[in-house]
Motif scaffolding. Sequence first.
Motif, PDB file in Angstrom:
ATOM      1  N   LYS A   8      -8.378  18.304  17.218  1.00 36.17           N
ATOM      2  CA  LYS A   8      -8.613  19.129  18.165  1.00 36.17           C
ATOM      3  C   LYS A   8      -9.813  19.469  18.524  1.00 36.17           C
ATOM      4  CE  LYS A   8      -4.094  21.801  18.247  1.00 36.17           C
ATOM      5  NZ  LYS A   8      -3.273  22.905  18.033  1.00 36.17           N
ATOM      6  N   GLU A   9     -10.069  19.657  17.919  1.00 36.71           N
ATOM      7  CA  GLU A   9     -11.648  20.110  18.435  1.00 36.71           C
ATOM      8  C   GLU A   9     -12.724  18.489  18.190  1.00 36.71           C
ATOM      9  OE1 GLU A   9     -15.777  21.324  15.663  1.00 36.71           O
ATOM     10  OE2 GLU A   9     -13.903  22.714  15.729  1.00 36.71           O
ATOM     11  N   ASN A  10     -11.889  17.611  17.646  1.00 37.31           N
ATOM     12  CA  ASN A  10     -13.323  15.921  17.905  1.00 37.31           C
ATOM     13  C   ASN A  10     -13.050  15.426  18.766  1.00 37.31           C
ATOM     14  OD1 ASN A  10     -14.351  16.394  15.291  1.00 37.31           O
ATOM     15  ND2 ASN A  10     -12.949  15.038  14.172  1.00 37.31           N
ATOM     16  N   ALA A  11     -11.294  15.777  19.443  1.00 37.03           N
ATOM     17  CA  ALA A  11     -11.119  15.350  20.997  1.00 37.03           C
ATOM     18  C   ALA A  11     -12.102  15.931  21.955  1.00 37.03           C
ATOM     19  CB  ALA A  11      -9.220  15.507  20.773  1.00 37.03           C
ATOM     20  N   SER A  12     -12.335  17.259  21.689  1.00 38.96           N
ATOM     21  CA  SER A  12     -13.033  18.272  22.626  1.00 38.96           C
ATOM     22  C   SER A  12     -14.207  17.484  22.373  1.00 38.96           C
ATOM     23  CB  SER A  12     -12.798  19.115  22.475  1.00 38.96           C
ATOM     24  OG  SER A  12     -13.550  20.501  23.190  1.00 38.96           O
ATOM     25  N   ASP A  13     -15.606  17.962  21.177  1.00 38.01           N
ATOM     26  CA  ASP A  13     -16.190  17.240  21.114  1.00 38.01           C
ATOM     27  C   ASP A  13     -17.137  16.280  21.802  1.00 38.01           C
ATOM     28  OD1 ASP A  13     -16.779  19.832  20.271  1.00 38.01           O
ATOM     29  OD2 ASP A  13     -17.171  18.843  18.226  1.00 38.01           O
ATOM     30  N   PHE A  14     -15.855  14.606  21.745  1.00 37.72           N
ATOM     31  CA  PHE A  14     -15.810  13.413  21.929  1.00 37.72           C
ATOM     32  C   PHE A  14     -15.189  13.167  23.610  1.00 37.72           C
ATOM     33  CE2 PHE A  14     -14.681  12.282  17.749  1.00 37.72           C
ATOM     34  CZ  PHE A  14     -16.393  13.127  17.405  1.00 37.72           C
ATOM     35  N   GLY A  15     -14.459  13.888  24.752  1.00 40.51           N
ATOM     36  CA  GLY A  15     -14.685  14.422  25.681  1.00 40.51           C
ATOM     37  C   GLY A  15     -12.735  12.867  25.970  1.00 40.51           C
ATOM     38  N   VAL A  16     -12.483  13.599  24.441  1.00 39.78           N
ATOM     39  CA  VAL A  16     -10.845  12.292  24.616  1.00 39.78           C
ATOM     40  C   VAL A  16      -9.976  13.009  24.620  1.00 39.78           C
ATOM     41  CG1 VAL A  16     -12.111  10.498  23.809  1.00 39.78           C
ATOM     42  CG2 VAL A  16     -10.733  11.586  21.810  1.00 39.78           C
ATOM     43  N   GLU A  17      -8.607  12.571  24.820  1.00 43.56           N
ATOM     44  CA  GLU A  17      -7.102  12.895  24.691  1.00 43.56           C
ATOM     45  C   GLU A  17      -7.033  13.227  23.101  1.00 43.56           C
ATOM     46  OE1 GLU A  17      -4.739  14.827  27.611  1.00 43.56           O
ATOM     47  OE2 GLU A  17      -6.761  14.096  29.305  1.00 43.56           O
ATOM     48  N   PHE A  18      -5.907  14.254  23.283  1.00 43.18           N
ATOM     49  CA  PHE A  18      -5.982  15.215  21.580  1.00 43.18           C
ATOM     50  C   PHE A  18      -4.540  13.697  21.425  1.00 43.18           C
ATOM     51  CE2 PHE A  18      -2.449  16.315  18.847  1.00 43.18           C
ATOM     52  CZ  PHE A  18      -3.114  16.545  17.884  1.00 43.18           C
ATOM     53  N   ILE A  71       0.938  -1.292  -0.132  1.00 43.37           N
ATOM     54  CA  ILE A  71       0.051  -0.205  -0.274  1.00 43.37           C
ATOM     55  C   ILE A  71       1.118   0.996   0.028  1.00 43.37           C
ATOM     56  CG2 ILE A  71      -2.155  -1.418   1.188  1.00 43.37           C
ATOM     57  CD1 ILE A  71      -1.545   0.572   4.080  1.00 43.37           C
ATOM     58  N   ALA A  72       0.432   2.085  -0.816  1.00 41.57           N
ATOM     59  CA  ALA A  72       1.572   3.469  -0.500  1.00 41.57           C
ATOM     60  C   ALA A  72       0.110   4.495  -0.525  1.00 41.57           C
ATOM     61  CB  ALA A  72       2.425   3.770  -1.759  1.00 41.57           C
ATOM     62  N   GLY A  73       0.054   5.717  -0.298  1.00 43.11           N
ATOM     63  CA  GLY A  73      -0.821   6.939   0.331  1.00 43.11           C
ATOM     64  C   GLY A  73      -0.376   8.325   0.894  1.00 43.11           C
ATOM     65  N   ASP A  74      -0.715   9.466   0.355  1.00 42.61           N
ATOM     66  CA  ASP A  74      -0.727  10.602   1.072  1.00 42.61           C
ATOM     67  C   ASP A  74      -1.740  10.309   2.286  1.00 42.61           C
ATOM     68  OD1 ASP A  74       1.452  10.927  -0.393  1.00 42.61           O
ATOM     69  OD2 ASP A  74       0.191  12.726  -1.441  1.00 42.61           O
ATOM     70  N   ILE A  75      -1.577  10.462   3.205  1.00 39.49           N
ATOM     71  CA  ILE A  75      -2.913  10.941   4.337  1.00 39.49           C
ATOM     72  C   ILE A  75      -2.870  12.773   4.863  1.00 39.49           C
ATOM     73  CG2 ILE A  75      -3.838  10.025   6.561  1.00 39.49           C
ATOM     74  CD1 ILE A  75      -2.483   7.262   5.983  1.00 39.49           C
ATOM     75  N   PHE A  76      -4.117  13.432   4.608  1.00 40.57           N
ATOM     76  CA  PHE A  76      -3.813  14.413   4.864  1.00 40.57           C
ATOM     77  C   PHE A  76      -4.147  14.882   6.194  1.00 40.57           C
ATOM     78  CE2 PHE A  76      -2.729  14.684   0.851  1.00 40.57           C
ATOM     79  CZ  PHE A  76      -2.209  16.061   0.603  1.00 40.57           C
ATOM     80  N   ILE A  77      -4.198  15.240   7.590  1.00 39.46           N
ATOM     81  CA  ILE A  77      -4.687  15.427   8.582  1.00 39.46           C
ATOM     82  C   ILE A  77      -4.944  17.011   9.648  1.00 39.46           C
ATOM     83  CG2 ILE A  77      -4.717  14.768  11.514  1.00 39.46           C
ATOM     84  CD1 ILE A  77      -2.984  12.018  10.349  1.00 39.46           C
ATOM     85  N   SER A  78      -5.900  17.331   9.093  1.00 39.43           N
ATOM     86  CA  SER A  78      -6.810  18.697   9.756  1.00 39.43           C
ATOM     87  C   SER A  78      -5.809  18.873  11.280  1.00 39.43           C
ATOM     88  CB  SER A  78      -7.855  19.095   9.759  1.00 39.43           C
ATOM     89  OG  SER A  78      -8.000  20.236  10.382  1.00 39.43           O
ATOM     90  N   VAL A  79      -4.938  19.211  11.507  1.00 42.72           N
ATOM     91  CA  VAL A  79      -4.898  19.347  13.487  1.00 42.72           C
ATOM     92  C   VAL A  79      -5.811  19.996  14.463  1.00 42.72           C
ATOM     93  CG1 VAL A  79      -2.971  19.902  15.309  1.00 42.72           C
ATOM     94  CG2 VAL A  79      -2.606  19.114  12.788  1.00 42.72           C
ATOM     95  N   ASP A  80      -6.544  20.532  13.491  1.00 44.71           N
ATOM     96  CA  ASP A  80      -7.634  21.382  13.852  1.00 44.71           C
ATOM     97  C   ASP A  80      -8.867  20.685  14.371  1.00 44.71           C
ATOM     98  OD1 ASP A  80      -5.698  23.800  13.535  1.00 44.71           O
ATOM     99  OD2 ASP A  80      -6.652  24.251  11.259  1.00 44.71           O
ATOM    100  N   ARG A  81      -9.037  19.790  13.446  1.00 45.56           N
ATOM    101  CA  ARG A  81     -10.004  18.707  13.476  1.00 45.56           C
ATOM    102  C   ARG A  81      -9.763  17.727  14.470  1.00 45.56           C
ATOM    103  NH1 ARG A  81     -14.125  21.148  13.233  1.00 45.56           N
ATOM    104  NH2 ARG A  81     -12.932  22.947  12.543  1.00 45.56           N
TER     105      ARG A  81
END
Length: 139
Positions: free
Chosen positions: A85-95, A73-83
Amino acid sequence: MIDFHYETDFSIDNESKFADWVSRIVLSEDKAYSQLDFIFCDDEYLLKINQDYLDHDTYTDIITFPYEDMNGIAGDIFISVDRVKENASDFGVEFDLELKRVMAHGVLHLLGFGDKSEEEASQMRLKEDEKIKLFHVEH
């Protein structure tokens, strides 16, 4: 090879530990990899990719682009650090936990796992949980 790139001020501490973990995710599914690139960015950067390449005008936490490669397998995985952080807060989990979930999610997509249907999304969540546990397993 597993590489990390930063289009924001965020960076991963101990990249080698994360690279080893990602490698074990792939190997745990009896697959091989050739090149995996994680690109960490902000919301605006990933929104532009979403608009330009997928014709979606929404924020997202991750976009995965697979590449054909006969050696694994090969590929690019783009991750928004902003999202993340927000998801962690929304789900009540650590970043850090949410970051691992999103990273595992991208690798699982490259391994062929989907998340479009309710059944696929449920299976994806189980696989994410399974792969996160591999982070603390020493190789």
